[in-house]
Design a protein around this motif. Structure first.
Motif, PDB file in Angstrom:
ATOM      1  N   THR A 281     -47.399  17.278   4.699  1.00 59.22           N
ATOM      2  CA  THR A 281     -46.741  17.496   3.403  1.00 59.22           C
ATOM      3  C   THR A 281     -45.277  17.854   3.610  1.00 59.22           C
ATOM      4  O   THR A 281     -44.959  18.775   4.367  1.00 59.22           O
ATOM      5  CB  THR A 281     -47.442  18.624   2.624  1.00 59.22           C
ATOM      6  OG1 THR A 281     -48.815  18.266   2.415  1.00 59.22           O
ATOM      7  CG2 THR A 281     -46.775  18.872   1.289  1.00 59.22           C
ATOM      8  N   VAL A 282     -44.409  17.120   2.935  1.00 63.22           N
ATOM      9  CA  VAL A 282     -42.971  17.401   2.979  1.00 63.22           C
ATOM     10  C   VAL A 282     -42.486  17.612   1.551  1.00 63.22           C
ATOM     11  O   VAL A 282     -42.644  16.738   0.697  1.00 63.22           O
ATOM     12  CB  VAL A 282     -42.176  16.252   3.637  1.00 63.22           C
ATOM     13  CG1 VAL A 282     -40.677  16.560   3.603  1.00 63.22           C
ATOM     14  CG2 VAL A 282     -42.644  16.028   5.073  1.00 63.22           C
ATOM     15  N   MET A 283     -41.922  18.790   1.294  1.00 61.22           N
ATOM     16  CA  MET A 283     -41.330  19.076  -0.013  1.00 61.22           C
ATOM     17  C   MET A 283     -39.836  19.327   0.182  1.00 61.22           C
ATOM     18  O   MET A 283     -39.444  20.106   1.054  1.00 61.22           O
ATOM     19  CB  MET A 283     -42.016  20.284  -0.668  1.00 61.22           C
ATOM     20  CG  MET A 283     -43.429  19.995  -1.117  1.00 61.22           C
ATOM     21  SD  MET A 283     -44.210  21.349  -2.054  1.00 61.22           S
ATOM     22  CE  MET A 283     -45.116  22.182  -0.740  1.00 61.22           C
ATOM     23  N   ARG A 284     -39.044  18.623  -0.610  1.00 64.28           N
ATOM     24  CA  ARG A 284     -37.589  18.733  -0.510  1.00 64.28           C
ATOM     25  C   ARG A 284     -36.999  19.154  -1.842  1.00 64.28           C
ATOM     26  O   ARG A 284     -37.542  18.848  -2.908  1.00 64.28           O
ATOM     27  CB  ARG A 284     -36.976  17.394  -0.076  1.00 64.28           C
ATOM     28  CG  ARG A 284     -37.328  16.993   1.341  1.00 64.28           C
ATOM     29  CD  ARG A 284     -36.682  15.662   1.743  1.00 64.28           C
ATOM     30  NE  ARG A 284     -37.018  15.296   3.105  1.00 64.28           N
ATOM     31  CZ  ARG A 284     -36.331  15.683   4.179  1.00 64.28           C
ATOM     32  NH1 ARG A 284     -35.238  16.425   4.027  1.00 64.28           N
ATOM     33  NH2 ARG A 284     -36.707  15.315   5.391  1.00 64.28           N
ATOM     34  N   PHE A 285     -35.880  19.849  -1.751  1.00 63.38           N
ATOM     35  CA  PHE A 285     -35.152  20.261  -2.953  1.00 63.38           C
ATOM     36  C   PHE A 285     -33.682  19.954  -2.728  1.00 63.38           C
ATOM     37  O   PHE A 285     -33.082  20.427  -1.765  1.00 63.38           O
ATOM     38  CB  PHE A 285     -35.349  21.762  -3.212  1.00 63.38           C
ATOM     39  CG  PHE A 285     -34.875  22.204  -4.563  1.00 63.38           C
ATOM     40  CD1 PHE A 285     -35.464  21.707  -5.718  1.00 63.38           C
ATOM     41  CD2 PHE A 285     -33.830  23.119  -4.690  1.00 63.38           C
ATOM     42  CE1 PHE A 285     -35.029  22.114  -6.969  1.00 63.38           C
ATOM     43  CE2 PHE A 285     -33.402  23.526  -5.931  1.00 63.38           C
ATOM     44  CZ  PHE A 285     -33.994  23.027  -7.079  1.00 63.38           C
ATOM     45  N   ASN A 286     -33.141  19.076  -3.589  1.00 63.22           N
ATOM     46  CA  ASN A 286     -31.771  18.584  -3.401  1.00 63.22           C
ATOM     47  C   ASN A 286     -31.587  18.013  -1.993  1.00 63.22           C
ATOM     48  O   ASN A 286     -30.538  18.192  -1.362  1.00 63.22           O
ATOM     49  CB  ASN A 286     -30.750  19.694  -3.668  1.00 63.22           C
ATOM     50  CG  ASN A 286     -30.654  20.034  -5.150  1.00 63.22           C
ATOM     51  OD1 ASN A 286     -30.907  19.196  -6.013  1.00 63.22           O
ATOM     52  ND2 ASN A 286     -30.294  21.270  -5.458  1.00 63.22           N
ATOM     53  N   GLY A 287     -32.633  17.343  -1.513  1.00 61.56           N
ATOM     54  CA  GLY A 287     -32.562  16.685  -0.214  1.00 61.56           C
ATOM     55  C   GLY A 287     -32.912  17.553   0.970  1.00 61.56           C
ATOM     56  O   GLY A 287     -33.123  17.030   2.071  1.00 61.56           O
TER      57      GLY A 287
END
Length: 222
Positions: free
Chosen positions: A97-103
């Protein structure tokens, strides 16, 4: 005998989790997935809920020997050893699982909620992947991808109701599930990758698997 059979069954998935290298070209385990983006009462994103339903071949081997009382039913208690092994191995891979915020890739917390269900001849694993720090979606774009970068495990969203929202999503925000790349788009991406040198990386320091993964986003109006 039960533990020995179960360990052999788990070895299939463990080998898949432990495999590495770009030579892998096709999956050995197939997963149908649905997910929920979880918000708290303050409208912050706190976690991603995942439900994985395994392919029949893996499921039948995984449950072999786990019916301890011989009643023909695989209870959550009987499946608990398998669940623990699944989660222990998945932890080493950030649960795919990969979660990104503003990249920017976000740090994940430890999974504490998980379980496994055998129903209608299907084996399903459910777990919640928390963020270490909750995110305010009104301050940028949230993107989640779930995939095996080595392609040993094929993880694809179900067609009907693949993703939902749980909790207090801000009124200015909406869930957007981007479509699966078409065959033509996949071939175009593969052709593009073939022109890149060995040191090339996708945007935002993603790995190659991320290029083909289906993104789930939370987008908010300014």
């Amino acid at each position: 005998m039960t533990l020995r059979r179960w360990t052999t069954a788990w070895a299939i998935l463990a080998c898949a989790l432990g495999a590495s290298g770009p030579a892998v070209a096709h999956p050995h385990v197939w997963v149908n997935m649905r997910s929920d983006v979880v918000f708290n009462d303050q409208g912050l994103i706190t976690a991603l809920n995942l439900m994985w339903t395994f392919d029949d071949n893996y499921a039948q081997m995984a449950i072999d020997g786990l019916d301890a009382n011989g009643d023909g039913v695989y209870s959550p208690d009987e499946l608990e050893p398998l669940t623990k092994e699944n989660m222990a191995s998945l932890k080493d891979y950030d649960y795919f699982t990969v979660m990104r915020f503003n990249g920017e890739k976000q740090a994940l917390g430890e999974v504490t909620e998980s379980g496994q269900i055998w129903s209608n001849d299907k084996l399903a694993l459910h777990f919640q992947v928390p963020l270490k720090t909750p995110l305010d979606p009104t301050k940028g774009e949230f993107v989640a991808k779930v995939y095996d970068p080595d392609f040993f495990i094929a993880i694809d969203y179900v067609k009907d109701d693949p993703v939902s929202v749980i909790g207090n999503i801000p009124k200015s925000c909406k869930l957007v599930v981007k479509p699966v790349p078409t065959d033509a788009e996949v071939e175009e991406t593969r052709a593009m990758l073939s022109t890149k040198g060995p040191d090339w990386k996708p945007e935002n320091n993603e790995d190659f698997g991320a290029v083909f993964a289906q993104p789930v986003t939370i987008q908010c109006k300014a």
